[in-house]
Write an enzyme that holds these catalytic residues in place. Structure first.
Site, PDB file in Angstrom:
ATOM      1  CB  VAL A  19      -0.105 -16.213  30.187  1.00  0.00           C
ATOM      2  CG1 VAL A  19       0.662 -17.037  29.158  1.00  0.00           C
ATOM      3  CG2 VAL A  19      -1.494 -16.797  30.393  1.00  0.00           C
ATOM      4  CG  ASP A  20       2.482 -12.144  29.196  1.00  0.00           C
ATOM      5  OD1 ASP A  20       2.201 -13.050  28.395  1.00  0.00           O
ATOM      6  OD2 ASP A  20       1.949 -11.019  29.163  1.00  0.00           O
ATOM      7  CB  SER A  21       5.038 -13.024  35.192  1.00  0.00           C
ATOM      8  OG  SER A  21       3.884 -13.547  35.814  1.00  0.00           O
ATOM      9  CB  THR A  22       3.396 -18.226  34.606  1.00  0.00           C
ATOM     10  OG1 THR A  22       2.599 -17.600  35.604  1.00  0.00           O
ATOM     11  CG2 THR A  22       3.556 -19.700  34.941  1.00  0.00           C
TER      12      THR A  22
ATOM     13  CG  HIS B 222      -3.723  -3.565   3.162  1.00  0.00           C
ATOM     14  ND1 HIS B 222      -2.695  -3.121   3.967  1.00  0.00           N
ATOM     15  CD2 HIS B 222      -4.347  -2.449   2.698  1.00  0.00           C
ATOM     16  CE1 HIS B 222      -2.705  -1.799   4.008  1.00  0.00           C
ATOM     17  NE2 HIS B 222      -3.696  -1.369   3.243  1.00  0.00           N
TER      18      HIS B 222
ATOM     19  CD  GLU C 291      -1.547  -6.182   5.517  1.00  0.00           C
ATOM     20  OE1 GLU C 291      -1.685  -4.978   5.778  1.00  0.00           O
ATOM     21  OE2 GLU C 291      -1.146  -6.599   4.414  1.00  0.00           O
TER      22      GLU C 291
ATOM     23  N   GLY D 225       1.116 -14.242  38.389  1.00  0.00           N
ATOM     24  CA  GLY D 225       0.089 -15.267  38.210  1.00  0.00           C
ATOM     25  C   GLY D 225      -0.441 -15.316  36.801  1.00  0.00           C
TER      26      GLY D 225
ATOM     27  CB  CYS E 124      -0.987  -0.020   1.164  1.00  0.00           C
ATOM     28  SG  CYS E 124      -2.381   1.126   0.932  1.00  0.00           S
TER      29      CYS E 124
END
Length: 509
Positions: free
Chosen positions: A224-227, A167, A169, A222, A79
């Site tokens: 998802v990311d930090s676990t 586009h 995508e 507690g 584009c």
């Protein structure tokens, strides 16, 4: 070193979607502002120029520096990116007679062109532009077009430089993923080896090399990311990882105890810290959202500074930063511009002697979950909804008080539990309850009330970069509303947010 594709962002709402589609091909890619990206080295196998809300004809149009890219690396303009290539190298871009937005079909395709290998005539594409390429430079050749857009795609002769006016995508371009695969895999010659297992192997190796025998302190929430960050670090450095879970008083109801319990048996060394009063004091009287985020972030850092001092010779602070955090903290206007502050993105104050390690900072949320599954983390924990670092502090609009936290925790607890009981929790990417800074008149029994209103929010998404509001059943919403109003003292009105991102954001602050 991991081979990759670089995407230069010109401010398009679809830029992150390009990255998502490429990673779905098991190919690693990174997004950078068009005016702030590293010098392409041998690991960069191709470059993509995104779309943009700007016009190439504007005085303030974004202008990338491509001297070490164009002609040296495979290059694909999408584009605005395509219009820039045509405009900057001798072609002509003019305003469209009619804004070309929506579905179209390719009526002409050069099937010998590698970008359109195995793409059929009449395939549907998605147009979204106010300008049109009306003349191409002499060394350009048209490779695809529609009835209304003659220059639907092009290639520069003698170069692996391509342009797409549409586009590839977006979902509405039916063969878009195949077109991206043609560019990334066939033209850029990059191996499709970006998998959960390969990421874990590389990450563990790099963490071992970076950290060595030094000690690392990690803040667990507690979520998802930090676990996942904790389990990945534990795999790399074992006993040298010290995990701390801070109760900032802005967690969901009973979450502090439940989170500590959930880590039992995972092999992580976790220390719980009750710091509610410190956070409430830091937030006292603060109304402005950005100021609240900074107050929470600064207090968080202060707590960690104190806790890390109790552990001898700690050198690193680990954080569960993920890629959307990183992307949203930079801008095409420059590396210093921010959309919003994240307390887990960026540098630490000079007085804090810890270096940062962020093992997940290049992953989207769904990728983090796949990594977690490969690491053996339970489905229940990986299936938890995202929860913002500042917690309920940014879901209480206006100043934060103990009483407001109590009201919001009780209402939110009813909402989340009903989602789980009704079997709707897994259908929603993120659910939130927001306490509004307004009161409204109500009637309870024979008495008039003047109490607070809460907003229920539920969205579907893949990684949080875009989101659509969840069409929860009316019966469910009625049940939740009735329970909240009857059981939570201080609330007499419940509303449901039906805004999508964009133009709204998921959180209200």
């Amino acid at each position: 070193m991991q081979n990759k594709i670089i995407i230069l962002d010109f401010g398009s709402q679809y830029t992150r979607l390009i990255a998502r589609k490429i990673r779905e091909l098991n190919v690693y890619c990174e997004v950078y502002p068009y005016n702030h990206f590293p010098e392409p080295d041998e690991t960069v196998k191709g470059v993509i120029l995104s779309g943009s809300p700007f016009s190439v004809r504007s005085k303030d149009a974004p202008v990338p520096e491509l001297k070490n890219i164009k002609g040296n690396k495979p290059l694909l303009g999408v584009c605005y990116g395509a219009q820039y290539l045509a405009h900057n190298f001798g072609g002509k871009v003019a305003p469209s007679k009619h804004r070309e937005y929506g579905r179209a079909n390719l009526k002409f395709i050069n099937k010998k062109n590698p970008l359109f290998s195995n793409i059929k005539i009449d395939t549907q594409v998605w147009m979204s532009h106010a300008d049109t390429i009306v003349e191409i430079p002499e060394n350009f050749k048209i490779t695809a077009g529609t009835d209304d857009v003659e220059v639907g795609a092009f290639q520069i002769k003698g170069e692996e430089t391509f342009g797409l006016q549409f586009h590839p995508e977006v979902y509405h371009t039916t063969d878009g993923q195949r077109i991206l695969e043609n560019f990334v895999v066939n033209i850029c010659k990059i191996k499709q080896d970006w998998t959960s297992e390969s990421f874990i192997d590389v990450a563990v190796k790099e963490l071992k090399e970076k950290i060595g025998n030094d000690k690392v302190i990690l803040g667990l929430s507690g979520g998802v990311d930090s676990t996942v960050a904790g389990v990945l670090l534990d795999k790399a450095i074992g006993k040298n990882l010290y995990c701390i879970f801070v109760d900032n008083g802005l967690l969901r109801k009973n979450e502090f105890i439940e989170v500590l319990d959930s880590y039992k048996g995972m092999g992580l060394n976790v220390i719980g810290v009750d710091a509610k009063n410190e956070f409430y004091k830091a937030l006292e009287g603060i109304i402005e959202p950005e100021a609240k985020r900074k107050a929470i972030g600064n207090t968080f850092i202060d707590i960690f500074d104190k806790e890390s001092a109790k552990i001898k010779d700690v050198k690193y602070l680990a954080q569960g930063t993920i890629y959307p955090d990183v992307i949203e903290s930079i801008s095409v206007k420059g590396p210093s511009a921010t959309i919003k502050s994240h307390h887990n993105v960026g540098g630490l104050p000079d007085y804090m002697k810890l270096k940062i390690v962020e093992p997940l900072k290049l992953l989207f949320k769904d990728e983090v979950r796949r990594i977690g599954a490969s690491l053996g983390i339970s489905k229940e924990l990986l299936g938890r909804h995202p929860f913002p670092g500042p917690g309920l502090g940014i879901r209480i609009l206006g100043d934060v008080t103990y009483e407001k936290v109590r009201i919001l925790q009780d209402a939110d607890n009813i909402y989340i539990n009903e989602l789980k009981t009704s079997g709707l929790y897994k259908d929603v990417w993120q659910a939130a309850t927001i306490l509004l800074p307004v009161k409204s008149v109500g009637v309870m029994g024979d008495e008039r009330t003047y109490e607070s209103a809460v907003v229920l929010r539920a969205v579907g998404s893949t990684d949080g970069m875009t989101a659509d509001w969840s069409h929860l059943p009316y019966d469910f919403l009625a049940k939740v509303s009735n329970k909240i109003i009857n059981q939570v003292k201080g609330i007499n009105r419940v509303v449901y947010d039906i805004s999508s991102k964009p133009p709204a954001t998921i959180e209200w602050e």
